[in-house]
Design an enzyme around this catalytic site. Structure first.
Site: not given
Length: 348
Positions: A99-100, A162, A188, A193, A216, A258
């Protein structure tokens, strides 16, 4: 004895879900037409096989940003510089295209090239974990397969977002991926999000798979974490997905974090973890609290906007985020600059 019985029960649940999973075959990178066939497994996986799982890393893995040039293309020379900065400052693993790393705005070709480049430049000096999740299972498998073939040490696979799915759907999705790739998976969970949360019982159902090695966890729910770790034991390594919960996770037996903060202060986040592992809990707790204001600053806007802004102030040519992310306000930048100055990361 009770915990063992519960573990066997969840392994059987996983086994049943596995056998009922329809297989979607075919597909290719880039969104071409997919030849989808549905069939059922003739050689089912037995989740109670006693397979020793390898820990991918312990400590602080950096969720590294993807540097961009002014035209929006990936700045590979600067990515190499970031990699060397991280290694020199004792980061324990590099997570690329998470994501980052703005993975949601990378097309497949550059996504995979960034992974390949990172694996090549790191050259086995520390583990490289490739972000390869998605909300289309077949497409996610394509990314996973390519990254595994490139030599990624593990694959970070986010829950479908989504379109989401049910808990049963999560078991099918992750099992489908784990069955078909050579590299181990780290699941994850970031419901803030994705709009989808992995429940402890779902982790327990997946924990028996030999190719699902870790999670994560970024749902912020310490109570759920306790339950997850009680159900899964040593079958799943846990990493904090939140920089403000490192010592909390470590106290429950997590392997590390992380980290977004590690982009800016990799040595400090490494030390926070290693102090805990060496038994100096006071030092670990002190570092967690000492860097909390920096954590707040780096999450004062949508991540990774502040992280990239901070790194630019520190002299790294990481560029701006791709749209739809935008730049910070002038007042936000001023507060961020003040924070970095206070930590002596930039000159006053």
């Amino acid at each position: 004895m009770q915990a063992r019985i519960y573990g066997i029960k969840n392994a059987l649940i996983s086994h049943l879900c596995y056998n009922l999973l329809p297989i979607k075959e075919g597909g290719c990178i880039g969104g071409s037409l997919v030849d989808v066939q549905l069939e059922y497994r003739s050689k089912p996986y037995h989740p109670m096989h006693n397979v020793m799982k390898k820990t991918i890393f312990t400590g602080a893995g950096v969720a590294i940003v993807t540097p961009m040039r002014e035209d929006g293309s990936i700045h590979y020379a600067e990515l190499e510089r970031l990699i060397e900065f991280q290694i020199a400052n004792k980061t324990d693993a590099i997570i690329i295209c998470g994501t980052t790393g703005e993975s949601s705005t990378l097309v497949d070709e550059e996504h995979l090239e960034a992974i390949r480049f990172t694996i090549e430049k790191v050259n086995k000096r520390l583990p490289v974990i490739a972000g390869t999740g998605g909300n289309d299972t077949v497409h996610a498998l394509n990314l996973c397969t390519e990254a595994a073939n490139m030599g990624a040490d593990a694959l970070l696979t986010v829950t479908p977002y989504y379109n989401k799915t049910s808990q049963a759907g999560l078991i099918r999705h992750f099992t489908y991926l784990a069955d078909r790739v050579s590299a181990p998976l780290i699941l994850y969970n970031v419901p803030g999000r994705t709009g989808l949360n992995i429940k402890p019982e779902t982790y327990a159902a997946l924990a028996g798979h030999p190719n699902i090695v870790g999670i994560k966890e970024a749902n912020g729910d310490i109570g759920a974490l306790v339950k997850t770790m009680a159900l899964c034991g040593d079958q799943l390594d846990v990493y904090s997905g939140n920089d403000d919960q490192i010592t909390s996770f470590l106290s429950l037996g997590a392997k590390g974090v992380i980290s977004v903060l590690s982009n800016v202060v990799p040595q400090a986040i490494h030390d926070c973890c290693q102090s805990f592992f060496s038994g100096d809990i006071v030092a670990s707790r002190r570092l967690q609290m000492e860097y909390y204001p920096l954590f707040e600053a780096l999450f004062s806007d949508v991540s990774p906007i502040p992280a990239k802004a901070a790194m630019q102030m520190m002299g790294f040519a990481v560029g701006e985020c791709r749209m739809p992310l935008t730049t910070m306000s002038e007042s936000g930048l001023a507060k961020l600059r003040e924070c970095l100055t206070r930590y002596k990361l930039i000159a006053g």
